[in-house]
Scaffold this active site. Structure first.
Site, PDB file in Angstrom:
ATOM      1  N   CYS A 171      -5.223   4.249  -0.835  1.00  0.00           N
ATOM      2  CA  CYS A 171      -4.601   5.937  -0.774  1.00  0.00           C
ATOM      3  C   CYS A 171      -3.370   5.716  -0.408  1.00  0.00           C
ATOM      4  O   CYS A 171      -2.834   5.329   0.522  1.00  0.00           O
ATOM      5  CB  CYS A 171      -5.289   6.695   0.690  1.00  0.00           C
ATOM      6  N   ALA A 211     -13.264   2.501 -13.300  1.00  0.00           N
ATOM      7  CA  ALA A 211     -13.993   3.103 -12.438  1.00  0.00           C
ATOM      8  C   ALA A 211     -14.577   4.158 -13.169  1.00  0.00           C
ATOM      9  O   ALA A 211     -15.645   4.050 -13.578  1.00  0.00           O
ATOM     10  CB  ALA A 211     -13.115   3.633 -11.602  1.00  0.00           C
ATOM     11  N   ARG A 212     -13.729   5.409 -13.789  1.00  0.00           N
ATOM     12  CA  ARG A 212     -14.578   6.370 -14.268  1.00  0.00           C
ATOM     13  C   ARG A 212     -15.259   6.057 -15.718  1.00  0.00           C
ATOM     14  O   ARG A 212     -16.298   6.701 -15.761  1.00  0.00           O
ATOM     15  CB  ARG A 212     -13.410   7.626 -14.364  1.00  0.00           C
ATOM     16  N   GLN A 222     -16.093  -3.769  -0.402  1.00  0.00           N
ATOM     17  CA  GLN A 222     -14.657  -2.991   0.033  1.00  0.00           C
ATOM     18  C   GLN A 222     -14.934  -2.302   1.542  1.00  0.00           C
ATOM     19  O   GLN A 222     -15.696  -1.734   1.497  1.00  0.00           O
ATOM     20  CB  GLN A 222     -14.216  -2.132  -1.086  1.00  0.00           C
ATOM     21  N   HIS A 259      -4.161   0.144  -8.976  1.00  0.00           N
ATOM     22  CA  HIS A 259      -4.364   1.296  -9.606  1.00  0.00           C
ATOM     23  C   HIS A 259      -2.912   1.902  -9.833  1.00  0.00           C
ATOM     24  O   HIS A 259      -2.392   2.533  -8.902  1.00  0.00           O
ATOM     25  CB  HIS A 259      -5.315   2.270  -8.605  1.00  0.00           C
ATOM     26  N   GLY A 319      -7.084   2.861 -16.062  1.00  0.00           N
ATOM     27  CA  GLY A 319      -6.917   3.024 -17.479  1.00  0.00           C
ATOM     28  C   GLY A 319      -8.186   4.008 -18.060  1.00  0.00           C
ATOM     29  O   GLY A 319      -8.026   4.377 -19.296  1.00  0.00           O
TER      30      GLY A 319
HETATM   31  C1  FMN Z   1     -16.024   8.762  -7.942  1.00  0.00           C
HETATM   32  C2  FMN Z   1     -14.961   8.078  -7.238  1.00  0.00           C
HETATM   33  C3  FMN Z   1     -14.871   7.246  -6.170  1.00  0.00           C
HETATM   34  C4  FMN Z   1     -13.861   6.480  -6.011  1.00  0.00           C
HETATM   35  N1  FMN Z   1     -13.925   5.827  -4.980  1.00  0.00           N
HETATM   36  C5  FMN Z   1     -13.204   4.911  -4.260  1.00  0.00           C
HETATM   37  C6  FMN Z   1     -13.415   3.856  -3.479  1.00  0.00           C
HETATM   38  O1  FMN Z   1     -14.452   4.016  -2.676  1.00  0.00           O
HETATM   39  N2  FMN Z   1     -12.382   2.871  -2.932  1.00  0.00           N
HETATM   40  C7  FMN Z   1     -11.255   2.920  -3.774  1.00  0.00           C
HETATM   41  O2  FMN Z   1     -10.593   1.797  -3.561  1.00  0.00           O
HETATM   42  N3  FMN Z   1     -10.982   3.740  -5.011  1.00  0.00           N
HETATM   43  C8  FMN Z   1     -12.051   4.558  -5.141  1.00  0.00           C
HETATM   44  N4  FMN Z   1     -11.726   5.268  -6.374  1.00  0.00           N
HETATM   45  C9  FMN Z   1     -10.690   4.969  -7.143  1.00  0.00           C
HETATM   46  C10 FMN Z   1     -11.375   4.178  -8.329  1.00  0.00           C
HETATM   47  O3  FMN Z   1     -11.460   3.045  -7.983  1.00  0.00           O
HETATM   48  C11 FMN Z   1      -9.903   4.086  -9.398  1.00  0.00           C
HETATM   49  O4  FMN Z   1      -8.897   3.356  -8.625  1.00  0.00           O
HETATM   50  C12 FMN Z   1      -9.455   4.978  -9.888  1.00  0.00           C
HETATM   51  O5  FMN Z   1     -10.506   5.861 -10.347  1.00  0.00           O
HETATM   52  C13 FMN Z   1      -8.673   4.702 -11.259  1.00  0.00           C
HETATM   53  O6  FMN Z   1      -9.565   3.924 -12.304  1.00  0.00           O
HETATM   54  P1  FMN Z   1     -10.000   4.548 -13.273  1.00  0.00           P
HETATM   55  O7  FMN Z   1      -8.812   5.354 -14.183  1.00  0.00           O
HETATM   56  O8  FMN Z   1     -10.810   3.378 -14.234  1.00  0.00           O
HETATM   57  O9  FMN Z   1     -11.050   5.721 -13.238  1.00  0.00           O
HETATM   58  C14 FMN Z   1     -12.786   6.313  -6.714  1.00  0.00           C
HETATM   59  C15 FMN Z   1     -13.019   6.796  -7.981  1.00  0.00           C
HETATM   60  C16 FMN Z   1     -13.787   7.733  -8.571  1.00  0.00           C
HETATM   61  C17 FMN Z   1     -13.702   8.542  -9.572  1.00  0.00           C
END
Ligand code: FMN
Length: 440
Positions: free
Chosen positions: A117, A205-206, A88, A146, A179
């Site tokens: 963003c 992610a999380r 990415q 997202h 999610g």
């Molecule tokens: C610690 C952390 C770092 C993240 N870094 C990025 C990143 O480098 N690039 C990106 O597109 N999104 C980044 N995100 C967003 C996640 O990829 C994701 O879109 C967001 O957390 C929602 O997904 P989730 O509900 O599964 O957490 C980050 C999220 C977290 C928690």
């Protein structure tokens, strides 16, 4: 050896590790793959930074490293994830994006441009759909969505209806993301989230950061076991301690207030982290293995005139160090290559030989380079300004010519002969190889 074949990545019916800054480095990606993830994204890496990186085959770790001018490894990857890793990038410039894509394309399975963003355009559903359709027309293989609005935070509920509307408006795979907070607690929830959003795949992610075994069909594993596996990869692939610590802290979550969590907060090295989790033996095994079996070259560049003070030279520091250690003085064997009349030097200290890949027209430069390699291998500060005042400073005569030459040249230097590596050295880039040179 890294092979040259890359299979085209399919984004349908996949469980995907989302891009996460600080989290999505090689150890986490490999662990997620072990547990069953199909695709793993690296953390977002900025185009400008990547463009200044050099691609290096790291024969000690068996990885491909992209190394910045300050010797830091910006992106590290390996054969095991070759067909699964998506790179990415953060970019706002097509030319730069192309340059970075071309730089890494043979080492990764896919390239992702972060548009994450939120911008104004993503606040209205019709405009968002219009945008995604335009993106589709550019020929991309998939789009990850997202499902949150610009003003929303990760703890707000995800708009699965919006993801669904987008998924139904394009023909390329849509990857549903967002999610972790409310929907994804275990592996089966990934499929439920996919169905709810009518998406092709799910990206996590999380939930994966908290416990990467979320990708395990058989169910979650206890976090104590998972974090040990994470630490093993972190040691094996020489992750920076701050990175290891950050990820382990994310896994401990509420347990961070426990005595163990507090010790983790204070940890300053991977070894300390290992000690906290009773893994010091494992740490030592990895280090010993790397130490005894490999002749470890050193790579570093001398790219700033301010790097070295004019008053001392690395050779002087080495002499002084030998004197303090009650070792015989260093012995330099400097040879000239007939083909181009350039010099190279080998120094012997305590029966071990060190050399550099620097061939230069002056003997002085190559001997100083060799002394630096030796000092770095021995873990001795070699007199760089950032090492602070050195006892030799002001004591010796100026040797401006040598230092001028060394500081302005981009020397690439490697050493021969393994030495006991201390952790700060392992974490710096300069211990990883460019060349392997064997001495009888
Ligand atoms: C610690 C952390 C770092 C993240 N870094 C990025 C990143 O480098 N690039 C990106 O597109 N999104 C980044 N995100 C967003 C996640 O990829 C994701 O879109 C967001 O957390 C929602 O997904 P989730 O509900 O599964 O957490 C980050 C999220 C977290 C928690």
């Amino acid at each position: 050896m890294i092979s040259q074949t890359v299979t085209k990545l399919c984004y349908k019916n996949k469980a995907i590790l989302a891009p996460m800054v600080r989290v999505g480095t090689l150890p986490m990606r490999l662990l997620a793959l072990d547990y069953g993830a199909d695709i793993v994204y690296c953390e977002e890496l900025i185009d400008l930074k990547m463009m200044r990186c050099k691609r290096v085959v790291n024969e000690v770790l068996n990885t491909i490293d992209y190394v910045a001018t300050d010797d830091r490894v910006v992106f590290r990857t390996c054969e095991k994830e070759r067909n699964h890793v998506v790179f990415q990038m953060g970019t706002a410039d097509a030319q730069r994006a192309l340059a970075v894509a071309q730089l890494v394309e043979n080492d990764v399975a896919g390239i992702d441009v972060n548009m994450g963003c939120p911008k104004e355009y993503s606040t209205k559903l019709e405009e968002t759909i219009d945008l995604v359709q335009r993106i589709q027309r550019t020929g991309v293989a998939a789009v990850a969505v997202h499902g949150r609005r610009k003003e929303e935070r990760p703890q707000h509920p995800v708009h699965h209806d919006v993801i669904k509307a987008i998924a139904e408006s394009v023909s390329i795979p849509v990857i549903a993301n967002g999610g972790s907070q409310d929907h994804i607690r275990e592996f089966n929830d990934l499929e439920k989230f996919r169905q709810t959003t009518n998406a092709s795949s799910v990206m996590v992610a999380r939930a994966a950061m908290w416990n990467p075994s979320i990708f395990r069909k058989e169910g979650l594993l206890p976090i104590e076991d998972v974090l040990k596996e994470y630490i093993k990869y972190a040691i094996r692939y020489d992750s920076h301690c701050s990175n290891t610590k950050y990820c382990v802290c994310q896994m401990l979550r509420e347990r961070l207030e426990s005595p163990r969590g507090k010790r983790l907060h204070g940890a300053q090295s991977n070894l300390e982290i290992c000690e906290i989790f009773e893994m010091a033996e494992y740490y030592q095994e990895v280090i010993d293995c790397q130490d005894t079996n490999l002749i470890q070259p050193v790579l570093f560049s001398l790219n700033s005139r301010r790097d070295y003070p004019p008053q001392i030279t690395p050779k002087m520091i080495l002499i002084e160090w030998c004197r303090k250690q009650k070792l015989p003085q260093p012995v330099y064997e400097t040879v000239q290559r007939p083909s181009d009349r350039l010099f190279n030097s080998v120094v012997t200290v305590a029966d071990k030989k060190y050399t550099s890949s620097c061939w230069d027209k002056t003997k002085k430069v190559v001997e100083q380079s060799t002394a630096i390699v030796c000092l770095r291998s021995l873990g001795v500060p070699e007199g760089k300004l950032c090492d602070g005042e050195t006892p030799l400073k002001h004591k010796r005569k100026r040797d401006d010519d040598i230092l001028k030459c060394m500081n302005s040249s981009q020397c690439v230097i490697d050493t021969v002969h393994s030495t006991m590596l201390t952790e700060p050295e392992r974490n710096s880039y300069y211990l990883w190889p460019l060349f392997i040179t064997l001495f009888p």
